[in-house]
Write a protein that holds these residues in place. Sequence first.
Motif, PDB file in Angstrom:
ATOM      1  N   LEU A 174       0.807  -1.231   0.000  1.00 16.19           N
ATOM      2  CA  LEU A 174       0.000   0.000   0.000  1.00 16.19           C
ATOM      3  C   LEU A 174       0.839   1.279   0.000  1.00 16.19           C
ATOM      4  O   LEU A 174       0.346   2.339   0.375  1.00 16.19           O
ATOM      5  CB  LEU A 174      -0.975   0.020   1.191  1.00 16.19           C
ATOM      6  CG  LEU A 174      -2.024  -1.094   1.214  1.00 16.19           C
ATOM      7  CD1 LEU A 174      -2.921  -0.936   2.429  1.00 16.19           C
ATOM      8  CD2 LEU A 174      -2.832  -1.090  -0.059  1.00 16.19           C
ATOM      9  N   GLY A 213       2.107   2.539  -2.773  1.00  8.36           N
ATOM     10  CA  GLY A 213       1.976   3.173  -4.078  1.00  8.36           C
ATOM     11  C   GLY A 213       2.924   2.639  -5.119  1.00  8.36           C
ATOM     12  O   GLY A 213       2.781   2.945  -6.302  1.00  8.36           O
ATOM     13  N   LYS A 222       4.828  -0.552  -7.233  1.00  5.63           N
ATOM     14  CA  LYS A 222       4.506  -1.927  -7.635  1.00  5.63           C
ATOM     15  C   LYS A 222       5.484  -2.426  -8.686  1.00  5.63           C
ATOM     16  O   LYS A 222       6.077  -1.652  -9.442  1.00  5.63           O
ATOM     17  CB  LYS A 222       3.075  -2.011  -8.182  1.00  5.63           C
ATOM     18  CG  LYS A 222       2.802  -1.131  -9.397  1.00  5.63           C
ATOM     19  CD  LYS A 222       1.341  -1.231  -9.807  1.00  5.63           C
ATOM     20  CE  LYS A 222       1.038  -0.303 -10.990  1.00  5.63           C
ATOM     21  NZ  LYS A 222      -0.380  -0.373 -11.387  1.00  5.63           N
ATOM     22  N   LYS A 256      -4.501  -6.358  -0.446  1.00  3.50           N
ATOM     23  CA  LYS A 256      -4.229  -5.177  -1.262  1.00  3.50           C
ATOM     24  C   LYS A 256      -2.723  -5.084  -1.506  1.00  3.50           C
ATOM     25  O   LYS A 256      -1.920  -5.417  -0.629  1.00  3.50           O
ATOM     26  CB  LYS A 256      -4.715  -3.912  -0.553  1.00  3.50           C
ATOM     27  CG  LYS A 256      -6.210  -3.900  -0.243  1.00  3.50           C
ATOM     28  CD  LYS A 256      -7.055  -3.627  -1.468  1.00  3.50           C
ATOM     29  CE  LYS A 256      -8.526  -3.500  -1.113  1.00  3.50           C
ATOM     30  NZ  LYS A 256      -9.361  -3.158  -2.258  1.00  3.50           N
ATOM     31  N   SER A 292      -0.750  -2.307  -3.981  1.00 12.08           N
ATOM     32  CA  SER A 292      -0.188  -0.948  -4.019  1.00 12.08           C
ATOM     33  C   SER A 292      -1.237   0.135  -3.833  1.00 12.08           C
ATOM     34  O   SER A 292      -0.923   1.229  -3.376  1.00 12.08           O
ATOM     35  CB  SER A 292       0.552  -0.711  -5.339  1.00 12.08           C
ATOM     36  OG  SER A 292      -0.354  -0.794  -6.429  1.00 12.08           O
ATOM     37  N   ASP A 293      -2.492  -0.148  -4.189  1.00 19.59           N
ATOM     38  CA  ASP A 293      -3.558   0.859  -4.156  1.00 19.59           C
ATOM     39  C   ASP A 293      -4.707   0.323  -3.332  1.00 19.59           C
ATOM     40  O   ASP A 293      -5.261  -0.737  -3.627  1.00 19.59           O
ATOM     41  CB  ASP A 293      -4.020   1.183  -5.584  1.00 19.59           C
ATOM     42  CG  ASP A 293      -4.914   2.406  -5.646  1.00 19.59           C
ATOM     43  OD1 ASP A 293      -5.563   2.722  -4.630  1.00 19.59           O
ATOM     44  OD2 ASP A 293      -4.964   3.062  -6.711  1.00 19.59           O
ATOM     45  N   ARG A 325      -7.658   1.390  -3.148  1.00 19.29           N
ATOM     46  CA  ARG A 325      -8.945   1.448  -3.838  1.00 19.29           C
ATOM     47  C   ARG A 325      -9.145   0.261  -4.777  1.00 19.29           C
ATOM     48  O   ARG A 325     -10.281  -0.122  -5.054  1.00 19.29           O
ATOM     49  CB  ARG A 325      -9.059   2.739  -4.651  1.00 19.29           C
ATOM     50  CG  ARG A 325      -9.313   3.995  -3.827  1.00 19.29           C
ATOM     51  CD  ARG A 325      -9.244   5.226  -4.708  1.00 19.29           C
ATOM     52  NE  ARG A 325      -9.668   6.430  -4.004  1.00 19.29           N
ATOM     53  CZ  ARG A 325     -10.876   6.968  -4.080  1.00 19.29           C
ATOM     54  NH1 ARG A 325     -11.796   6.394  -4.819  1.00 19.29           N
ATOM     55  NH2 ARG A 325     -11.180   8.055  -3.412  1.00 19.29           N
ATOM     56  N   GLN A 326      -8.069  -0.295  -5.304  1.00 14.91           N
ATOM     57  CA  GLN A 326      -8.171  -1.346  -6.306  1.00 14.91           C
ATOM     58  C   GLN A 326      -8.362  -2.715  -5.666  1.00 14.91           C
ATOM     59  O   GLN A 326      -7.907  -2.964  -4.550  1.00 14.91           O
ATOM     60  CB  GLN A 326      -6.920  -1.353  -7.189  1.00 14.91           C
ATOM     61  CG  GLN A 326      -6.754  -0.105  -8.029  1.00 14.91           C
ATOM     62  CD  GLN A 326      -5.480  -0.147  -8.861  1.00 14.91           C
ATOM     63  OE1 GLN A 326      -4.663  -1.063  -8.724  1.00 14.91           O
ATOM     64  NE2 GLN A 326      -5.304   0.834  -9.722  1.00 14.91           N
ATOM     65  N   ALA A 349      -1.529   6.749   2.088  1.00 16.96           N
ATOM     66  CA  ALA A 349      -2.283   6.337   0.906  1.00 16.96           C
ATOM     67  C   ALA A 349      -3.636   7.034   0.836  1.00 16.96           C
ATOM     68  O   ALA A 349      -4.190   7.221  -0.253  1.00 16.96           O
ATOM     69  CB  ALA A 349      -2.469   4.820   0.909  1.00 16.96           C
ATOM     70  N   TYR A 383     -15.672   6.590  -3.101  1.00 13.56           N
ATOM     71  CA  TYR A 383     -15.479   5.151  -2.987  1.00 13.56           C
ATOM     72  C   TYR A 383     -16.661   4.556  -2.244  1.00 13.56           C
ATOM     73  O   TYR A 383     -16.927   4.905  -1.077  1.00 13.56           O
ATOM     74  CB  TYR A 383     -14.184   4.816  -2.245  1.00 13.56           C
ATOM     75  CG  TYR A 383     -13.908   3.335  -2.154  1.00 13.56           C
ATOM     76  CD1 TYR A 383     -13.302   2.663  -3.204  1.00 13.56           C
ATOM     77  CD2 TYR A 383     -14.278   2.599  -1.035  1.00 13.56           C
ATOM     78  CE1 TYR A 383     -13.051   1.297  -3.149  1.00 13.56           C
ATOM     79  CE2 TYR A 383     -14.043   1.237  -0.960  1.00 13.56           C
ATOM     80  CZ  TYR A 383     -13.427   0.589  -2.022  1.00 13.56           C
ATOM     81  OH  TYR A 383     -13.199  -0.760  -1.954  1.00 13.56           O
TER      82      TYR A 383
END
Length: 920
Positions: free
Chosen positions: A614, A616, A618, A716, A718-719, A721-722, A787, A876
């Motif tokens: 997380l 950011g 990758k 999760k 790197s993100d 939200r994803q 993040a 979100y």
Amino acid sequence: MKFLRRTWSRLTGNLARGRREAELAEEFESHVEMLVEENLRRGMTPEEARRAALIKFGGIESAKENYRDQRCYPWIETFLQDVRYALRGMRRSPGFTAVAVICLALGIGANTAIFSVINAIMIRLLPVSRPEQLVLLNFEAKGNVRSVQTSMSGYKNSSFPYAVFESLRERVRTMSGVAAFVPTGFGSDSLTVVTNGRSGLATGELVSGNYFSLLGVSPAIGRAIVEDDLKSGAPNVAVISHSYWKREFGGAPSVIGQYIDVNGLPFTIVGVAPAEFLGLNTDLPPDIWAPLRDMPALQPWGLRRPAGKSVFPDKRWWWCMIVGRLKPDTSKEQVLSEANALFQNTIAATATSLPPANALPRLVLISASRGMVNLRKRLSQPLFVLSAVMLLVLLIACTNVAALLVARAKSRQREICVRLAIGASRARIVRQLLTESTLLSLIGGGLGLLVAQWGSRVLVLLLPAAQGTAEIVSSVVRLDGTVLFFSLVVSVVTGFVFGLAPALRATRVNLASQLHECSSTTASRFALGRLLVSGQVALSVLLLFGAGLFVRTLQNLEQIDVGFNSNNLLLFRVDPSRTGYDDARASVLYRRALERIKGVPGVQSASISSLPLLAGWKNTTNGYPDSGTVLSDSARLVSWNHVSPGFLETMGIPVLFGRNIEWRDFDGGRRVAVVNETLAQRFFPNESPVGHRLTLGIRYDPSDSWEIVGVARNAKYSDIRQQPPCTAYLLFEVESGRIGSGGVHFEIRTAGDPAAMASSIRKVMRDVDPSLPLIRLRTQRDVVDEALQLERMFASLTTLFGLLALLLVSIGLYGTLTYSVVRRTSEIGIRMALGAERPQVMWMILRESLSVTGVGLAVGLPLAISLSRLVRSQLYDVTPYDPVTIAMTAVILAVVTVVAGFVPANRASRIEPMQALRCE
């Protein structure tokens, strides 16, 4: 010149007014006395002589008035009279003045604060010589550039092979020069610097020998980097930033000639940059500038290249950035024509297969007068949203003061009527009222500068900037001439806008009825006041609704299941290659450090990885399984992370079936991996992946594959939200002993507060190697908070300004309802005389305030729902028409309305009927 002298004389004609009036009276009296003396010589009596003299001379006062008109500009005198009258009016109504000024100070100050940040990041030119001539070279390509590019490091469209810079430097004629520069890493801690035995972190930039001369930047002390510093065998020299000089060396001039150790290389400080110069790349403002030449320990973007390998001669590795200065007599078209030919010839010479001419990358010139665009791009959307929010706050403040002016006009109604009756024109009175409103706004703007000074610092800290950037941006955000001019313009325009409607309404009266105390225009004036307050409510709905959406988004993201236990985790990074470690020694160091850390009381487990979760960052490439599953290129993408044994245990990611990575795998030299559920289901849809092999690359290769030994729960990557991507946790390679360039990240699971363990961990690492600084020591919760920095900023600021809007709305409602109670005193007295009870009177007033709020809600909610679609990408798990947010907005405004209306309503219910009936 005669016209200018006359104009200047008239402009200064109002100065020393008393002395000039005395001189004028003396001059006129002397002329009259001369005529009197002449008449006396003719034999007239003194009385006759003076009378005849006055008749011959004409009207003295009219002559004086004509002279005054010629001596100065009358409108200046009128304006000064209006200002003096406005100041006396403010002194007579201190309560009204204080409320109006505070409202305007908050509105104008908030807008000035955000503009000061926008000015520093988006508008202000670089502090270099003729910045408008600087251009940054970018490229654009219609298709794939793999035929001319094998590797790329840095910013995608701003990076070039070093050969392109050499070609342009030697052969371009339409530019007065080009310079190359490149950061030493991707963060603000890319260098390890040892000064006087103290090890610290810094950010750096490698620059060509003409970098400072091309920009026209002269060091504050010492000298700049020059071409001779790039020659083979030249001593290592460095120029340090002004802030680094102050921070590390206390601003001592003796810093020139002092030695520092940078990534294990000795450097001599030869200069200190000016305080205002932060480099071209404001996204990574450097602490240290060094010559751009091949130094194994100091590579572009922190690259780690094998011995004997260099990116400088590699014409297919794109990594350096180029800035040029246009000649005054050349156009961009001429520059592009010449530079693009040189650029394409250089890269085409190394192409494996030459693409069509129209498919070759082409140069694009971007203005570099404000530096590189990376920081501006990242902050443009947050600043745009903030600007819209600030504008709403200013509009609410304006409508609030306008409503107060409308309510105050009742007390001045008779005064205005008398002035109109004795001959004052409506335009003259409107001008007087506009002068008052503008003066209020200017005073509010002056106090708003104090709000802006404090508010701009808060905004900078909340902006989602890179590590270390907030401090740099904060140092350049200031109330300069541009910001002060903006504040002045906003103050004047605001004063005119919010004062115009009340001024026109106040002077539109029926003189006969008003002078007889019959308020025929009261109802219409009160309707205007209610309309303004309803407008305030509608604008505040936009802020409250937006705040609700962003707060709900933040709550949803904070409560999301990230797939691992983010509590009680301490993280830090080390990079042994900066202090001379090779891969084998680094591998031994990592394992020894892990063993020592695990022995610290309170540590439950520890591990290392190439990337923290997380954060950011990758690593992504295509995956090819031995099962031969057919997938599209996008479906093949695998996010991978080199990890040590114990990583999944430390992070709290359970292995669902199979087994975990173990130290016996490392000791035995096995290439094993644990994959997540998403990868298992996509690459092995009908079978267990355990025992299968996976290659990360361009095709399946058994000799370069990883054995899958387990399947872990989705987490999760790197993100936040994803959704969790296809993820592979790879055991770091035994033969290289390295997880990735730039060092490794340690993860430590603690029994208690991880922050409290920081000092113990520092002590252990000093025992392992005192020359190895800990980079970004923080908790996993800090990583998650970083993040969510953008979401937290939106939620915090919209909530703050939503509360400010509520305060302004409550002031507007209170003032309007207070005026309503005064206007309806007689009516209320009659109602109470006829038997109306106190609760009935209170409800009558509160119903009036609720109706005003209801109109504002009816207008504001549909508008807020429509505009919320513009920020849909920032939300979100919340819809733009979220019913919870709608309900909360309505409830909050209803509560504020009742609270603001209670005092006027309670006062109305306590009116004595006999006193009210005697009220005119």
